[in-house]
Design an enzyme around this catalytic site. Structure first.
Site, PDB file in Angstrom:
ATOM      1  N   GLU A   1      52.319 -17.900  56.030  1.00 40.10           N
ATOM      2  CA  GLU A   1      51.360 -19.149  56.086  1.00 40.10           C
ATOM      3  C   GLU A   1      50.440 -19.284  54.973  1.00 40.10           C
ATOM      4  O   GLU A   1      49.161 -19.025  55.369  1.00 40.10           O
ATOM      5  CB  GLU A   1      50.606 -19.427  57.350  1.00 40.10           C
ATOM      6  CG  GLU A   1      51.856 -19.783  58.442  1.00 40.10           C
ATOM      7  CD  GLU A   1      50.875 -20.024  59.714  1.00 40.10           C
ATOM      8  OE1 GLU A   1      49.883 -19.928  59.608  1.00 40.10           O
ATOM      9  OE2 GLU A   1      51.783 -20.561  60.567  1.00 40.10           O
TER      10      GLU A   1
ATOM     11  N   GLU B   1      58.146 -19.614  64.110  1.00 40.80           N
ATOM     12  CA  GLU B   1      56.943 -19.217  65.006  1.00 40.80           C
ATOM     13  C   GLU B   1      56.686 -20.238  65.955  1.00 40.80           C
ATOM     14  O   GLU B   1      56.551 -21.755  65.241  1.00 40.80           O
ATOM     15  CB  GLU B   1      55.689 -18.879  64.467  1.00 40.80           C
ATOM     16  CG  GLU B   1      55.525 -17.585  63.664  1.00 40.80           C
ATOM     17  CD  GLU B   1      54.128 -17.588  63.036  1.00 40.80           C
ATOM     18  OE1 GLU B   1      53.331 -18.104  63.580  1.00 40.80           O
ATOM     19  OE2 GLU B   1      53.878 -16.987  62.156  1.00 40.80           O
TER      20      GLU B   1
HETATM   21  C1  GLA Z   1      50.150 -18.327  62.775  1.00 45.68           C
HETATM   22  C2  GLA Z   1      50.433 -17.065  62.070  1.00 45.68           C
HETATM   23  C3  GLA Z   1      50.459 -15.951  63.144  1.00 45.68           C
HETATM   24  C4  GLA Z   1      49.473 -15.982  64.329  1.00 45.68           C
HETATM   25  C5  GLA Z   1      49.777 -17.570  64.945  1.00 45.68           C
HETATM   26  C6  GLA Z   1      48.844 -17.561  66.263  1.00 45.68           C
HETATM   27  O1  GLA Z   1      50.991 -19.211  62.968  1.00 45.68           O
HETATM   28  O2  GLA Z   1      51.399 -17.103  61.370  1.00 45.68           O
HETATM   29  O3  GLA Z   1      50.413 -14.764  62.555  1.00 45.68           O
HETATM   30  O4  GLA Z   1      48.334 -16.027  63.910  1.00 45.68           O
HETATM   31  O5  GLA Z   1      49.381 -18.542  64.098  1.00 45.68           O
HETATM   32  O6  GLA Z   1      49.101 -19.058  66.597  1.00 45.68           O
END
Ligand code: GLA
Length: 641
Positions: free
Chosen positions: A144, A299
Site C-alpha cells: 500500500e 486483502e
Molecule cells: C491495510 C494494510 C494491512 C493492514 C490493514 C488493516 O490494508 O495493508 O497491513 O494494516 O490495512 O485493515
C-alpha cells in the site's frame, strides 16, 4: 487451476510451534496462497547489512511442502529501527514541517535516496535468495504505497519537486503561467524559490498544491518502478504487483500505477455508510484498472477492523457475501488481512482468518465454507464481467477539489461519486469505473460526478462519446477548470456548455437548506442560476430555474443536473438516462439483492445473486427464477453451460 484463496501470513508474530499448525489449518480451510514477508524487514536484516534468512527459508519450505503458494513481498513498507536511528534525515516530514519518528510503519520519506538504496538492498537479497523457490508465484512489491506517508514535506522532497517541475514545464515562464502566479505577486524568478507547500499566511496557490500532489504520487510510482526493475533483472518471469486501495485512500493516482502492474491487486475494507455498495465500487474499480482482466483481492477482513473508531464485527454470512461479491465482480483471488489475528501490536483488534477465540467460531467456519465454495467455482477462473455503464473517477480532480477556497465546503466529490454509484447499484446495472481521458467506446452510459477538473482532452473525449451516440449524466461542478485549475470562461459548465445545452451565470450553494423541485423532489448543497440554451427542461426549482435538463448532442444525449437531488429523484433521473442509453439491469431482482454476471468467451456464464436482505428473495431472468435465501449467495449457472 484452483481459485486463489488465502491471506497475509505473518509467522514472525508467532512462536515456531504455531507454524506447523498454521499450515495444517490452511489446508483445512482450502487456503492455497499466502502473502509473506510484508513486514519482515527488521527480522530479515536485524542490523544494517547483517541478514538472517534461516527462519524465512523454513517458512517458505514449510508452506511449499504443505502445497501453499506464496506472494512474496519486498519488505520495504516498514524500515527497521536501525534505519531511523542511522538515517534520521530519511524520516518523513509532515505538512507542518515536523519530522516524524520511528514507531509505526512507512517511516521513510519517499524522496530519500538513502531509503531507496536500503530498500533496494534488502529487495535484492530477498530476490536473489528466493526467485527460484518453488513456493513463489508472484512478487508483492511493498505494501500500500503512500498509505501513511504519501506526502512528505522534506528538503529532499523540495529538491525532487523542483526537478519534476523543470521537466513538466521546461521554463519558469510556463510554470508561472500555469500556476497563475501573476495573482498575489507570486511570480518566481528562480527555481530555488519554489518549495513544497509548507504552512503559509493565507490560502496557498491551488495549482502549486495540485502539482505537489501529482509529484508526490509520481514519487511513489518511481519507488515502485525501481523495485520492479531490480526484481525483473533477477526474476524476469514472475508477475509483479503492488496492492492498492480502490475504495478509499485517495493520495496516489491508481490509474498511473495500474499501467505498471502485471496484475491489479486491491485491498478493501467496509466503511460506513455505504459498506457493501462501496465494496461494489472498489471491486468494479479494481477490475476496470486492469482493463477488465481478472484481479487479485489481496486483502479484506473476515470481520471487524481496528482503525475506524467504532469497529463493527461482521454479521453471520457477511464474510461470504463480501468475498463472493468481489469474486462476482471479477476477482480471481480472494485473500484476507491476515491469517491469524495478532495478539500484540497496533492491529491486535483487527480480525483474521483464525480469530483470537480459535477455530470453534463463526469466523473459522465461514473461512472454511468460503474455501470449499471457491473450490467448487474453479471453472470460473479467467471469466470476465461486462459493463455497459461507466462512472468517471479521477484523483487529480479530487486533489483539485481538496483545496480550501471553493464555492462550498459541503460539496464532497467522493460523496457525489458514492451517491451516483449507489444509484447505479440500486438500478442493478453493472458499472465500470473509467478515466475521463480513457477509452469510453465500450459504454452506452457514462456518469460524470463532479468532474470539476476537466482537461481539454477529457472534454473532447466526453463530447466525442456523446456525439457518437453515447449518453452522459453530468452532475453539478463538472467541466469547470482545465488541467492547470484555470476556470473555463463564458459561462459554466465551461467545458461542457455546448454538450449539455445549459449556461450557468452563478452558483448559489445551499447553506443549511434544501430547495423544492417542481417534480416534488428536493435539491441540496448546490444550486445554479442556470438557463437552458437548447436543452429540454425536465424538472425545475419552484422559480422555474432548470434542475434537470436533457440535450440532444450529435447522435447522443446529455443529462445535466444543477443541484444534488434526493435519492428518489436521482433514481428517476438515472432510470431515464439508462433508458436513453438502452442499458438494462442484469436481472429482475428486489432492492437489496445484488446480481452480477461473470462469463467466459465461449458463452458459459454464471449469475451471482447476493441477498443482503433478512428475508428470502427471488431473482428472475428470461429463463430462470432463482430462489436466494436471506443473507445468502447463490451462484446460478446459466443455461448455455
Ligand atoms: C491495510 C494494510 C494491512 C493492514 C490493514 C488493516 O490494508 O495493508 O497491513 O494494516 O490495512 O485493515
Amino acid at each position: 487451476m484452483a481459485i486463489v484463496y488465502g491471506g497475509d501470513y505473518n509467522p514472525e508474530q508467532w512462536p515456531r510451534e504455531t507454524w506447523a499448525e498454521d499450515v495444517r489449518l490452511m489446508r483445512e480451510a482450502g487456503v492455497n496462497r499466502v502473502s509473506v514477508g510484508i513486514f519482515s524487514w527488521a527480522k530479515l536484516e536485524p542490523e544494517e547489512g547483517r541478514f538472517d534468512f534461516g527462519w524465512f527459508d523454513e517458512v517458505l519450505d514449510m508452506l511449499h511442502e504443505g502445497g501453499i503458494g506464496v506472494c512474496l513481498a519486498t519488505p520495504t513498507a516498514s524500515p527497521p529501527p536501525w534505519f531511523a536511528a542511522t538515517y534520521p534525515e530519511a524520516l518523513p516530514v509532515d505538512e507542518s514541517g515536523r519530522r516524524l519518528t520511528h514507531g509505526s510503519r512507512q517511516g521513510f520519506d519517499p524522496s530519500s535516496d538513502v531509503y531507496l538504496a536500503k530498500a533496494l538492498a534488502i529487495t535484492e537479497r530477498v530476490a536473489r535468495r528466493y526467485h527460484d523457490h518453488p513456493a513463489v508465484r508472484l512478487w508483492h512489491v511493498h505494501n500500500e504505497y503512500g498509505c501513511h506517508n504519501a506526502r512528505s514535506y522534506s528538503a529532499a522532497a523540495t529538491a525532487k519537486f523542483r526537478l519534476w517541475l523543470r521537466e513538466r514545464y521546461g521554463d519558469l515562464e510556463s510554470l508561472n503561467e500555469a500556476w497563475g502566479t501573476a495573482f498575489w505577486s507570486q511570480a518566481y524568478s528562480s527555481w530555488d524559490q519554489i518549495h513544497v507547500p509548507l504552512p503559509t499566511p493565507s490560502i496557498p496557490n491551488p495549482a502549486h498544491v495540485l502539482d505537489f500532489k501529482r509529484f508526490s504520487s509520481r514519487r511513489l510510482l518511481e519507488l515502485y518502478r525501481a523495485e520492479v526493475a531490480l526484481l525483473r533483472s533477477i526474476d524476469p518471469s514472475k508477475p509483479m504487483t503492488t496492492n492498492v486501495m480502490t475504495g478509499s485512500h485517495p493520495d496516489i493516482d491508481l490509474w498511473e500505477f495500474a499501467e505498471e502492474v502485471d496484475v491489479v491487486s486491491a485491498d478493501h475494507y467496509l466503511e460506513r455508510p455505504f459498506e457493501h455498495v462501496n465494496l461494489g465500487f472498489a471491486a468494479d474499480f479494481a477490475r476496470s484498472l486492469g482493463g477488465g482482466k481478472p484481479w487479485i483481492l489481496m486483502e479484506h477482513s473476515t470481520s471487524a477492523v481496528n482503525w475506524q473508531g467504532r469497529n463493527r464485527a461482521k454479521a453471520p454470512r457477511e464474510l461470504l457475501r463480501n468475498s463472493l461479491s468481489h469474486f462476482a465482480r471479477g476477482a480471481d483471488a480472494i485473500m484476507f488481512f491476515q491469517w491469524r489475528a495478532s495478539r500484540r501490536g497496533a492491529e491486535k483488534w483487527h480480525s483474521g482468518m483464525v480469530p483470537h477465540v480459535g477455530t470453534d467460531s463463526k469466523i473459522w467456519r465461514e473461512v472454511c465454507e468460503l474455501g470449499a465454495r471457491l473450490g467448487e467455482l474453479e471453472e470460473l477462473e479467467g471469466s470476465t464481467v461486462t459493463a455497459d455503464a461507466a462512472i468517471l473517477w479521477d484523483y487529480q480532480n479530487l486533489w483539485a477539489q481538496e483545496h480550501e477556497a471553493k464555492p462550498t465546503d459541503d460539496l464532497n466529490v467522493q460523496q457525489v461519486l458514492n451517491t451516483c454509484y449507489s444509484a447505479l447499484w440500486r438500478a442493478g446495472v453493472t458499472t465500470d469505473v473509467a478515466h475521463s481521458e480513457g477509452d469510453l467506446s465500450g459504454y452506452r452510459l457514462v456518469v460524470v460526478p463532479a468532474l470539476y477538473l476537466t482537461s481539454n482532452r477529457a472534454a473532447e473525449n466526453l463530447k466525442d462519446f456523446v456525439r457518437g451516440g453515447g449518453t452522459v449524466l453530468v452532475t453539478p461542478y463538472s467541466g469547470i477548470a482545465d488541467e492547470n485549475d484555470a476556470v473555463y470562461l463564458g459561462g459554466y459548465p465551461g467545458a461542457f456548455r455546448d454538450m449539455v445545452g445549459v449556461r450557468t451565470e452563478e452558483f448559489y450553494p445551499l447553506i443549511d437548506r434544501t430547495i423544492e423541485l417542481t417534480s416534488g423532489g428536493t435539491g441540496s448543497i448546490w444550486s445554479e442560476a442556470a438557463e437552458a440554451r437548447g436543452a429540454e427542461v425536465r424538472d425545475t426549482y419552484l422559480d422555474g430555474t432548470p434542475a434537470w435538463t436533457v440535450n440532444r448532442y450529435g447522435e447522443g444525449t446529455a443529462h445535466y443536473l444543477t443541484t444534488f437531488v434526493d435519492g428518489d429523484t436521482l433514481d428517476r433521473v438515472v432510470a431515464a438516462a439508462l433508458s436513453d442509453a438502452q442499458v438494462e439491469p442484469v436481472a429482475d431482482a428486489p432492492a437489496g439483492v445484488e446480481v452480477v454476471r461473470r462469463s467466459h468467451d465461449d458463452g458459459r456464464s454464471w449469475l451471482f445473486c447476493i441477498n443482503h436482505l433478512d428475508r428470502d428473495a427471488q431473482v428472475k431472468t428470461a429463463t430462470a427464477a432463482i430462489e436466494v435465501p436471506a443473507g445468502e449467495v447463490v451462484v446460478h449457472a446459466e443455461s448455455e453451460n
